[in-house]
Design an enzyme around this catalytic site. Sequence first.
Site, PDB file in Angstrom:
ATOM      1  N   ASP A  73      27.227  26.535  30.506  1.00  0.00           N
ATOM      2  CA  ASP A  73      28.135  27.297  31.350  1.00  0.00           C
ATOM      3  C   ASP A  73      28.609  26.359  32.462  1.00  0.00           C
ATOM      4  O   ASP A  73      27.975  25.340  32.747  1.00  0.00           O
ATOM      5  CB  ASP A  73      27.389  28.502  31.926  1.00  0.00           C
ATOM      6  CG  ASP A  73      28.183  29.246  32.979  1.00  0.00           C
ATOM      7  OD1 ASP A  73      29.343  29.591  32.715  1.00  0.00           O
ATOM      8  OD2 ASP A  73      27.630  29.475  34.079  1.00  0.00           O
ATOM      9  N   ASP A 113      30.468  27.549  35.904  1.00  0.00           N
ATOM     10  CA  ASP A 113      30.379  28.055  37.272  1.00  0.00           C
ATOM     11  C   ASP A 113      28.941  28.288  37.708  1.00  0.00           C
ATOM     12  O   ASP A 113      28.213  29.100  37.123  1.00  0.00           O
ATOM     13  CB  ASP A 113      31.170  29.358  37.402  1.00  0.00           C
ATOM     14  CG  ASP A 113      32.658  29.148  37.173  1.00  0.00           C
ATOM     15  OD1 ASP A 113      33.084  27.980  37.078  1.00  0.00           O
ATOM     16  OD2 ASP A 113      33.384  30.148  37.088  1.00  0.00           O
ATOM     17  N   ASP A 161      48.038  35.343  48.474  1.00  0.00           N
ATOM     18  CA  ASP A 161      47.464  35.382  47.133  1.00  0.00           C
ATOM     19  C   ASP A 161      46.151  34.603  47.087  1.00  0.00           C
ATOM     20  O   ASP A 161      45.171  35.041  46.482  1.00  0.00           O
ATOM     21  CB  ASP A 161      48.438  34.775  46.117  1.00  0.00           C
ATOM     22  CG  ASP A 161      49.705  35.597  45.957  1.00  0.00           C
ATOM     23  OD1 ASP A 161      49.589  36.828  45.915  1.00  0.00           O
ATOM     24  OD2 ASP A 161      50.786  34.994  45.882  1.00  0.00           O
ATOM     25  N   ARG A 216      55.451  28.190  32.722  1.00  0.00           N
ATOM     26  CA  ARG A 216      55.156  26.765  32.905  1.00  0.00           C
ATOM     27  C   ARG A 216      54.731  26.158  31.571  1.00  0.00           C
ATOM     28  O   ARG A 216      54.236  26.844  30.686  1.00  0.00           O
ATOM     29  CB  ARG A 216      54.028  26.578  33.923  1.00  0.00           C
ATOM     30  CG  ARG A 216      54.291  27.232  35.267  1.00  0.00           C
ATOM     31  CD  ARG A 216      55.111  26.335  36.160  1.00  0.00           C
ATOM     32  NE  ARG A 216      55.296  26.920  37.486  1.00  0.00           N
ATOM     33  CZ  ARG A 216      55.716  26.249  38.545  1.00  0.00           C
ATOM     34  NH1 ARG A 216      55.990  24.954  38.436  1.00  0.00           N
ATOM     35  NH2 ARG A 216      55.877  26.841  39.709  1.00  0.00           N
ATOM     36  N   THR A 220      32.986  28.349  29.091  1.00  0.00           N
ATOM     37  CA  THR A 220      33.382  28.931  30.365  1.00  0.00           C
ATOM     38  C   THR A 220      34.573  29.866  30.231  1.00  0.00           C
ATOM     39  O   THR A 220      35.388  29.729  29.304  1.00  0.00           O
ATOM     40  CB  THR A 220      33.734  27.804  31.364  1.00  0.00           C
ATOM     41  OG1 THR A 220      34.224  28.372  32.583  1.00  0.00           O
ATOM     42  CG2 THR A 220      34.789  26.873  30.788  1.00  0.00           C
ATOM     43  N   ALA A 221      34.683  30.810  31.160  1.00  0.00           N
ATOM     44  CA  ALA A 221      35.842  31.709  31.200  1.00  0.00           C
ATOM     45  C   ALA A 221      37.062  31.018  31.790  1.00  0.00           C
ATOM     46  O   ALA A 221      38.173  31.548  31.741  1.00  0.00           O
ATOM     47  CB  ALA A 221      35.508  32.960  32.016  1.00  0.00           C
ATOM     48  N   LYS A 228      31.559  34.603  24.690  1.00  0.00           N
ATOM     49  CA  LYS A 228      30.960  33.266  24.659  1.00  0.00           C
ATOM     50  C   LYS A 228      30.053  33.110  23.435  1.00  0.00           C
ATOM     51  O   LYS A 228      30.042  32.060  22.779  1.00  0.00           O
ATOM     52  CB  LYS A 228      30.164  33.002  25.936  1.00  0.00           C
ATOM     53  CG  LYS A 228      31.014  32.734  27.166  1.00  0.00           C
ATOM     54  CD  LYS A 228      30.129  32.281  28.323  1.00  0.00           C
ATOM     55  CE  LYS A 228      30.949  31.920  29.547  1.00  0.00           C
ATOM     56  NZ  LYS A 228      30.097  31.435  30.654  1.00  0.00           N
ATOM     57  N   ASP A 251      23.572  30.195  34.421  1.00  0.00           N
ATOM     58  CA  ASP A 251      23.004  30.767  35.650  1.00  0.00           C
ATOM     59  C   ASP A 251      23.070  32.286  35.659  1.00  0.00           C
ATOM     60  O   ASP A 251      22.481  32.917  36.529  1.00  0.00           O
ATOM     61  CB  ASP A 251      23.791  30.258  36.866  1.00  0.00           C
ATOM     62  CG  ASP A 251      25.168  30.907  36.952  1.00  0.00           C
ATOM     63  OD1 ASP A 251      25.403  31.682  37.892  1.00  0.00           O
ATOM     64  OD2 ASP A 251      25.988  30.669  36.059  1.00  0.00           O
ATOM     65  N   ASN A 270      25.156  37.573  32.654  1.00  0.00           N
ATOM     66  CA  ASN A 270      26.279  37.860  31.771  1.00  0.00           C
ATOM     67  C   ASN A 270      26.271  36.972  30.528  1.00  0.00           C
ATOM     68  O   ASN A 270      26.912  37.304  29.526  1.00  0.00           O
ATOM     69  CB  ASN A 270      27.605  37.654  32.515  1.00  0.00           C
ATOM     70  CG  ASN A 270      27.815  38.678  33.604  1.00  0.00           C
ATOM     71  OD1 ASN A 270      27.636  39.868  33.393  1.00  0.00           O
ATOM     72  ND2 ASN A 270      28.185  38.220  34.788  1.00  0.00           N
TER      73      ASN A 270
END
Length: 295
Positions: A50, A52, A78, A114, A157-158, A202, A225, A228
């Site tokens: 993972d 983050d 934002d 983009r 990772t997301a 995942k 960590d 989830n």
Amino acid sequence: MSAWRGKDKSQELERLAELAGEASAEAAHALSEPPAPPAPPDLTAAAFFDVDNTMMMGASIFYFARGLAARKFFTSADLAGFVWGQIKFRLGGRENKEDIKTHRERALSFVAGRTVAELTSISEEIYDELMADKIWSGTRALAQMHLDAGQRVWLVTATPIELAAIISRRLGLTGALGTVAETRDGVYTGRLVGDLLHGRAKAHAVRALASREGLNLKRCTAYSDSANDIPMLSVVGTAVAVNPDGGLRDVARARGWEIRDFRTGRKAAKIGVPSVLGAGALAGAVAAGMAYRRR
């Protein structure tokens, strides 16, 4: 009636998670450029990390948003939303799927129209400016341990897969599984392929990649960590909790998973070759080529 609706919703979420996992595995397989390992290649074992708060301090999507804001992709107001999400993440140490989904969708709306080439170039700059010094040295040492054993190492990772691939490349890893944003003719549409690469998605991605790469999941290791990521941690033979939140720490203790916490200042330099490699690595290195499917 409500029970049926709940079942239908659950099935739809699972379908989206599976679609996200398959799309991520396909993209990761296409983008990966495995480095030549210093040890004889162990081709049926791999490690999945993972990002983050496992490989990196804080949330990569926040740094990405901050970099986009500096380039006038959106306003300071934002960015404040991303900052608040980062504060909650850093103080609480927990991921909230709805918060994550909101932040990813907002980021995607800002990149709609983009080109992939433009965002990839910008992501390279953002990594150098904001992420390079946020890598946990202890987790980086764990990844290097697998590379030194001739195993491939993947991030899971997301975060958008383009950014995840850059992080992986800069760290000298094999590749990355990440959230896949829909594109047409090299331009982002502002929509996802399936869902975020989060939670069960995942696990689907790891299974799909293992099938493509000829991996034996029982010989693989996963690091995270967050509670989830228990689905991902549960599909491999060895699971390691790194800087775990409370939920994951409890599950790790109950299941006998190894726990590594680099937030306490423990020295990563003393990391040896623990059970995550084991004696099977040598035997696997000899026989693994028989099961490996070359691209």
